[in-house]
Design a protein around this motif. Structure first.
Motif, short mmCIF file in Angstrom:
data_model
loop_
_atom_site.label_atom_id
_atom_site.label_comp_id
_atom_site.label_asym_id
_atom_site.label_seq_id
_atom_site.Cartn_x
_atom_site.Cartn_y
_atom_site.Cartn_z
N MET A 178 0.67 -1.24 0.08
CA MET A 178 -0.02 0.17 -0.07
C MET A 178 0.83 1.41 -0.08
O MET A 178 0.18 2.42 0.01
N ARG A 179 2.01 0.93 0.00
CA ARG A 179 2.94 2.12 0.19
C ARG A 179 3.49 2.84 -1.30
O ARG A 179 3.22 2.16 -2.23
N GLY A 180 3.80 4.03 -1.10
CA GLY A 180 4.15 4.68 -2.69
C GLY A 180 3.36 4.51 -3.64
O GLY A 180 2.06 4.75 -3.64
N GLY A 181 3.92 3.87 -4.87
CA GLY A 181 3.20 3.36 -5.92
C GLY A 181 1.77 2.68 -5.72
O GLY A 181 0.84 2.96 -6.29
N GLY A 182 2.09 1.69 -4.68
CA GLY A 182 0.87 0.90 -4.42
C GLY A 182 -0.19 1.57 -3.67
O GLY A 182 -1.65 1.30 -3.81
N ARG A 183 0.10 2.84 -3.38
CA ARG A 183 -1.31 3.60 -2.41
C ARG A 183 -1.97 4.09 -3.39
O ARG A 183 -3.19 3.84 -3.20
N GLY A 184 -1.66 4.35 -4.59
CA GLY A 184 -2.66 4.77 -5.46
C GLY A 184 -3.41 3.58 -6.21
O GLY A 184 -4.24 3.83 -6.78
N GLY A 185 -2.82 2.45 -6.11
CA GLY A 185 -3.50 1.25 -6.77
C GLY A 185 -4.92 1.12 -6.78
O GLY A 185 -5.40 0.66 -7.67
N ARG A 186 -5.18 1.33 -5.66
CA ARG A 186 -6.81 1.30 -5.40
C ARG A 186 -7.69 2.38 -5.67
O ARG A 186 -8.54 2.54 -5.36
N ILE A 187 -7.08 3.60 -5.98
CA ILE A 187 -7.71 4.68 -6.14
C ILE A 187 -8.49 4.78 -7.48
O ILE A 187 -7.95 3.91 -8.57
N SER A 188 -9.73 4.98 -7.72
CA SER A 188 -10.59 4.70 -8.58
C SER A 188 -10.03 5.23 -10.15
O SER A 188 -9.33 6.25 -10.14
N LEU B 241 5.64 9.77 -11.71
CA LEU B 241 4.96 8.73 -10.91
C LEU B 241 3.80 9.19 -10.61
O LEU B 241 2.90 8.20 -10.43
N ALA B 242 3.31 10.42 -10.40
CA ALA B 242 1.90 10.71 -9.66
C ALA B 242 0.73 10.14 -10.80
O ALA B 242 -0.17 9.84 -10.23
N PHE B 243 1.18 10.03 -12.15
CA PHE B 243 0.23 9.77 -13.02
C PHE B 243 0.03 8.22 -12.63
O PHE B 243 -1.23 7.76 -12.61
N PHE B 244 0.74 7.49 -12.15
CA PHE B 244 0.80 6.05 -11.73
C PHE B 244 0.01 5.75 -10.50
O PHE B 244 -0.71 4.74 -10.44
N THR B 245 0.37 6.76 -9.74
CA THR B 245 -0.40 6.49 -8.43
C THR B 245 -1.91 6.70 -8.56
O THR B 245 -2.66 6.55 -7.46
N ARG B 246 -2.35 7.55 -9.33
CA ARG B 246 -3.62 8.00 -9.66
C ARG B 246 -4.48 7.23 -10.53
O ARG B 246 -5.64 7.46 -10.63
N THR B 247 -3.88 6.55 -11.38
CA THR B 247 -4.34 5.77 -12.50
C THR B 247 -4.23 4.38 -12.14
O THR B 247 -3.07 3.68 -11.80
N LYS B 248 -5.23 3.49 -12.29
CA LYS B 248 -5.21 2.06 -12.00
C LYS B 248 -4.39 1.49 -12.99
O LYS B 248 -4.31 1.73 -14.19
N THR B 249 -3.24 0.35 -12.48
CA THR B 249 -2.65 -0.12 -13.15
C THR B 249 -3.18 -0.87 -14.73
O THR B 249 -3.04 -0.82 -15.93
N GLY B 250 -4.36 -1.61 -14.09
CA GLY B 250 -4.86 -2.34 -15.10
C GLY B 250 -5.58 -1.61 -16.15
O GLY B 250 -5.59 -1.94 -17.44
N VAL B 251 -5.95 -0.17 -16.03
CA VAL B 251 -6.72 0.58 -16.75
C VAL B 251 -5.55 1.20 -17.69
O VAL B 251 -5.62 1.15 -19.11
N ILE B 252 -4.26 1.16 -17.23
CA ILE B 252 -3.09 1.61 -18.19
C ILE B 252 -2.93 0.48 -19.21
O ILE B 252 -2.83 0.68 -20.31
N GLN B 253 -2.80 -0.44 -18.61
CA GLN B 253 -2.59 -1.93 -19.33
C GLN B 253 -3.31 -1.97 -20.33
O GLN B 253 -3.24 -2.52 -21.55
N SER B 254 -4.66 -1.74 -20.12
CA SER B 254 -6.03 -2.06 -21.12
C SER B 254 -5.87 -1.13 -22.37
O SER B 254 -6.07 -1.51 -23.53
#
Ligand code: ADP
Length: 617
Positions: free
Chosen positions: A4-14, A139-152
């Motif tokens: 949940m730290r750093g990059g992971g913290r944004g992981g669950r932001i919608s 980095l901020a882009f990745f903390t605020r966007t879901k990884t799966g959304v980017i991958q998609s």
């Protein structure tokens, strides 16, 4: 679960932030602009496209003749005015027709090869551009966007367009040929019948546009839902996600979340496939009744004294039937293009994102003379996506760490210590004030040069699903085996690695899950040692470990920090008593600074924190 730290913290932001950003970008792409941008993608392939167009024209020219030959076959070969079939003429005509069809088919294969090559190359280039662009995002882009959304975006959207494009080019070109050829032959055979055959076409075009708009709308929704599904999969089926779900007994909830999105997806897919079905049915009916209408009109023409032979009618209805499928194909392609314009819009939207942290045009390399000096000059920092009315994370932080010093940042959790460490390698940029590296504002430095001089070991170690050797060489691609072992020895991990059956060729599991936390951490330290940075940042590097592993890792860290500036964000104060300088951070401010004895003697915040920990131990 330390994810949940750093990059992971944004992981669950919608993904809602992306939607918000999209709304902000609100210049909804217009089809002509889109087409212009899409056609620019094809610019490097002008030669191949020109050849294709020439081939198309040749094929078109060729396929005008067979229907005319059909008419001859009827009127001169089969039913000549003499009454008996003229076999020699018939054979000649048939041979000619066969030759024409064979050459037209061969040209068709060649065209398909060219268009498939161009289509796939264009998509490949687009995919690489997008991937490269995303690498440049902050980095901020990745903390605020879901990884799966980017991958998609990279997979589903580019993939979706790829299919359409390579099919589209060949289909457009092939079908245009047939349609033009058929149309010309029809005109030559009888212009009156041609008018009858095409009179309703404009209606179809109008209907097609309407259907296309509906489809594009559904396609956007489908891709959004698809990216949501990818995000759920990515989150729920990752090692941390599964661990979390299993440990909280939430598997059913995850299945439920997936089911809901899946149902949405099914609904959208069905409506996407259904939209336009009435349209196609209408087109089919329309095209099938034309021959019947033609017989009637032909009879009427013949009665009126116009010269319409049996050959003309047979040839005409044959051609007209041959017009049907290509025409349907073209209408379908036009629809597909409208649908894929929605996907293109999504791809371009990402390509248009401007990376927030880039090199200035006059950026220069780090100055070697003061290498390792880190200064903060009245730094205020607010996270880019933090609410505007929330207090800044750092509220005017100033300090200087001289080359070779060991500096420690301590204080309550959430005080801003990690944030301080993120500002040094420019993972974020300050809101105001300056961060200086070797005497230069980091914003005036080349990022490559800056980052080369900084090594980070954080609490959550990320190892690739690859061998230990490959993970280590990530820091220094050309490193020799000797360098690897030297670094591993210094990090206290060589003996452990050597004891594995595959040694340095041991593959570490997804995110290194087959290794213990302490082992992963020591591999991460070996990795940073290979990089040999002037400044080493240790962000609570041992706080996730048990005390035994902590001791082993701590020894490795002590070795790693020798001879370079070290900035340690520390949770356990026992690990930093020997620091040259300790900064106590509370709520975004440095409230105390000094050595361990000085701070103890001062009897302030640090002294009481230390007291608590000693007693706790
Ligand atoms: P520390 O390392 O002292 O525990 P951090 O530097 O990690 O503290 O965090 C400081 C504050 O910044 C916390 O309140 C945290 O919630 C907030 N924060 C951290 N990362 C982000 C982010 N990506 N976006 C918004 N706020 C963040």
């Amino acid at each position: 679960m330390s994810g949940m730290r750093g990059g992971g913290r944004g992981g669950r932001i919608s993904g809602g932030d992306v939607e918000a950003q999209r709304a902000a970008n609100a210049t909804a792409p217009k089809i002509p602009d889109l087409l212009k941008r899409i056609s620019q993608l094809f610019a490097p392939h002008r030669a191949a496209i020109t050849v294709t167009i020439i081939l198309v024209l040749i094929s078109a020219a060729i396929s005008v003749f067979p229907p005319l030959l059909t008419k001859q076959a009827f009127d001169v070969g089969l039913f000549p005015p003499s009454g008996t079939p003229n076999i020699p003429v018939l054979v000649e005509l048939v041979l000619l027709m066969v030759a024409l069809w064979i050459s037209s088919a061969a040209l068709g294969v060649w065209q398909t090869y060219l268009t498939a090559t161009v289509g796939n190359k264009v998509m490949g280039a687009l995919r690489i551009r997008l991937f490269g662009h995303l690498q440049a995002m902050e980095l901020a882009f990745f903390t605020r966007t879901k990884t799966g959304v980017i991958q998609s975006r990279l997979q589903n959207d580019v993939g979706g367009v790829a299919g359409v494009l390579s099919n589209t080019i060949s289909s457009v070109i092939g079908n245009t040929v047939t349609v033009i050829a058929a149309f010309v032959s029809m005109l030559v055979l009888s212009w009156q019948l041609t008018v009858v055959a095409v009179i309703l076409l404009p209606l179809l075009v109008i209907a097609q546009r309407k259907v296309g708009q509906v489809r594009a709308r559904i396609a956007t929704k489908t891709q959004e839902s698809l990216s949501e599904m990818t995000a759920i999969t990515q989150e729920a089926l990752s090692v941390s996600g599964i661990l979390l779900a299993k440990s909280f007994n939430q598997q059913q909830a995850e299945v439920g979340r997936y089911t809901r999105e899946n149902e949405n997806q099914i609904r959208l897919q069905v409506s996407q496939q259904m939209s336009g079905q009435w349209f196609f049915a209408m087109v089919n009916i329309f095209l099938s009744i034309i021959p019947a209408v033609i017989y009637l009109v032909a009879a009427w023409l013949i009665n009126g004294g116009t010269d319409v032979t049996a050959g003309t009618i047979v040839a005409f209805t044959t051609v007209q039937a041959r017009l049907m499928f290509p025409l349907l194909g073209l209408l379908r392609v036009a629809l597909d293009l409208q649908t894929s314009s929605a996907l293109f819009a999504r791809i371009f939207e990402y390509l248009d994102l401007v990376p927030a942290i880039v090199d200035r045009p006059d950026a220069r390399p780090v100055r070697p003379k003061k290498l390792g000096q880190v200064q903060f000059d009245d730094v205020v920092f607010r996270y880019p996506d933090a609410p505007a009315d929330s207090p800044a994370t750092l509220k005017g932080v100033s300090f200087t760490i001289e080359p070779g010093q060991f500096a420690a940042f301590v204080g309550p959790s959430g005080a801003g210590k990690t944030t301080v460490s993120y500002l040094i390698p420019r993972l974020h940029d300050v809101t105001s004030g300056r961060v200086l590296f070797a005497g230069d504002d980091v914003r005036a430095l080349e990022q490559d040069s800056l980052v080369r001089n900084i090594g980070i070991v954080s609490q959550e170690t990320y190892l690739f699903h690859a061998t230990i050797a490959e993970n280590l060489r990530y820091a220094k691609p050309g490193a020799t085996d000797e360098e690897l072992t030297a670094a591993a020895r210094a990090a206290n991990i060589h003996d452990t690695i050597a004891s594995f059956p595959d040694g340095y060729d041991t593959v570490v599991g997804e995110r290194g899950y087959r290794l213990s936390g302490g082992e992963k951490q020591r591999i991460a330290i070996a990795r940073v040692l290979l990089k040999d940075p002037a400044v080493l940042i240790l962000d609570e590097a041992t706080s996730a470990l048990d005390s035994l592993s902590e001791r082993v890792v701590q020894t490795a860290l002590d070795a790693a920090s020798r001879g370079r500036t070290t900035i340690a964000v520390a949770h356990r104060l026992s690990t930093i008593v020997a620091a040259d300088v300790i900064f106590v951070v509370v709520a975004g401010r440095v409230v105390e600074r000094g050595t361990h004895p000085e701070l103890l003697a001062a009897g302030g915040m640090y002294a009481s924190l230390y007291e608590q920990q000693v007693q706790g131990a």
